[in-house]
Design a protein around this motif. Structure first.
Motif, PDB file in Angstrom:
ATOM      1  N   GLN A   1     -53.114 -51.989-110.607  1.00 43.28           N
ATOM      2  CA  GLN A   1     -53.504 -53.019-111.370  1.00 43.28           C
ATOM      3  C   GLN A   1     -53.873 -52.506-112.720  1.00 43.28           C
ATOM      4  OE1 GLN A   1     -57.420 -54.253-110.127  1.00 43.28           O
ATOM      5  NE2 GLN A   1     -57.921 -55.641-111.485  1.00 43.28           N
ATOM      6  N   LYS A   2     -53.003 -53.189-113.862  1.00 42.11           N
ATOM      7  CA  LYS A   2     -53.344 -52.700-115.000  1.00 42.11           C
ATOM      8  C   LYS A   2     -54.822 -52.796-115.647  1.00 42.11           C
ATOM      9  CE  LYS A   2     -49.709 -55.288-116.021  1.00 42.11           C
ATOM     10  NZ  LYS A   2     -48.812 -56.172-116.422  1.00 42.11           N
ATOM     11  N   SER A   3     -55.229 -51.950-116.532  1.00 42.35           N
ATOM     12  CA  SER A   3     -56.469 -51.957-117.021  1.00 42.35           C
ATOM     13  C   SER A   3     -56.593 -52.691-118.390  1.00 42.35           C
ATOM     14  CB  SER A   3     -56.993 -50.331-117.192  1.00 42.35           C
ATOM     15  OG  SER A   3     -58.380 -50.611-117.812  1.00 42.35           O
TER      16      SER A   3
ATOM     17  N   GLY B   1     -58.309 -51.668-120.837  1.00 44.68           N
ATOM     18  CA  GLY B   1     -58.576 -50.742-121.505  1.00 44.68           C
ATOM     19  C   GLY B   1     -57.406 -49.869-121.989  1.00 44.68           C
ATOM     20  N   ASN B   2     -56.078 -50.205-122.202  1.00 50.74           N
ATOM     21  CA  ASN B   2     -54.743 -49.665-122.434  1.00 50.74           C
ATOM     22  C   ASN B   2     -54.840 -49.571-123.948  1.00 50.74           C
ATOM     23  OD1 ASN B   2     -53.760 -48.885-119.897  1.00 50.74           O
ATOM     24  ND2 ASN B   2     -52.734 -50.960-119.587  1.00 50.74           N
TER      25      ASN B   2
ATOM     26  N   MET C   1     -53.690 -46.963-118.692  1.00 55.48           N
ATOM     27  CA  MET C   1     -54.677 -46.937-117.793  1.00 55.48           C
ATOM     28  C   MET C   1     -54.363 -47.866-116.794  1.00 55.48           C
ATOM     29  SD  MET C   1     -57.994 -45.811-119.998  1.00 55.48           S
ATOM     30  CE  MET C   1     -58.825 -47.140-119.253  1.00 55.48           C
ATOM     31  N   PHE C   2     -54.527 -47.575-115.349  1.00 56.31           N
ATOM     32  CA  PHE C   2     -54.526 -48.511-114.234  1.00 56.31           C
ATOM     33  C   PHE C   2     -55.376 -48.194-113.269  1.00 56.31           C
ATOM     34  CE2 PHE C   2     -51.016 -45.420-113.903  1.00 56.31           C
ATOM     35  CZ  PHE C   2     -51.228 -45.120-112.376  1.00 56.31           C
ATOM     36  N   TYR C   3     -55.526 -49.265-112.279  1.00 55.42           N
ATOM     37  CA  TYR C   3     -56.250 -48.855-111.075  1.00 55.42           C
ATOM     38  C   TYR C   3     -55.276 -48.859-110.037  1.00 55.42           C
ATOM     39  CZ  TYR C   3     -60.387 -50.127-113.854  1.00 55.42           C
ATOM     40  OH  TYR C   3     -61.343 -50.347-114.955  1.00 55.42           O
TER      41      TYR C   3
ATOM     42  N   ASN D   1     -55.545 -49.914-106.168  1.00 56.06           N
ATOM     43  CA  ASN D   1     -56.218 -50.450-105.076  1.00 56.06           C
ATOM     44  C   ASN D   1     -55.393 -50.140-103.773  1.00 56.06           C
ATOM     45  OD1 ASN D   1     -58.297 -51.680-106.801  1.00 56.06           O
ATOM     46  ND2 ASN D   1     -56.428 -52.896-107.391  1.00 56.06           N
TER      47      ASN D   1
ATOM     48  N   ARG E   1     -60.769 -48.906-103.941  1.00 56.75           N
ATOM     49  CA  ARG E   1     -60.308 -48.094-105.201  1.00 56.75           C
ATOM     50  C   ARG E   1     -59.926 -46.673-104.768  1.00 56.75           C
ATOM     51  NH1 ARG E   1     -61.742 -51.255-110.411  1.00 56.75           N
ATOM     52  NH2 ARG E   1     -60.379 -52.805-110.049  1.00 56.75           N
TER      53      ARG E   1
END
Length: 111
Positions: free
Chosen positions: A43-45, A47-48, A54-56, A58, A88
């Motif tokens: 999952q893309k963040s 906050g990029n 940044m990514f999550y 899961n 996560r």
């Protein structure tokens, strides 16, 4: 940012997870056993930035027997939100921020 993220998935994540028996569908990777489906979702963040992707990550486990007991449709490629166990990656493996990505995945299999 989208191009960097896509390149990361294509050149690093997909080959590594394919080597472990996972199949890719969109940003989800699945590995199916007799009664369980293991999955990773990327999952893309929001906050990029231009210099930082940044990514999550899961994680999910879907149990076909549990779905059957619950009288629910048996899914072959459940979304992360449809899994019976969801978390996560940072809640599963300690020290995630200190590791590079391939090491993170390797530690999952060692735990």
């Amino acid at each position: 940012m989208q191009q960097i993220f896509n390149k990361l998935i294509k050149q690093n994540i997909k080959p590594f997870l394919s080597m472990l028996g996972y199949n890719k569908k969109s940003l989800n990777f699945y590995k199916t056993t007799e009664n369980l489906i293991y999955m990773f979702n990327f999952q893309k963040s929001a906050g990029n930035t231009a210099n930082n992707v940044m990514f999550y990550m899961n994680c999910g486990i879907y149990a076909t027997e549990l779905a059957h007991i619950q009288s629910k449709e048996i899914l072959t490629a459940p979304k992360e939100a449809e899994c019976h166990f969801r978390a996560r990656i940072e809640s599963i493996v300690e020290g995630i921020p200190d590791l590079d990505f391939p090491s993170i995945l390797l530690r999952i299999w060692i735990v």
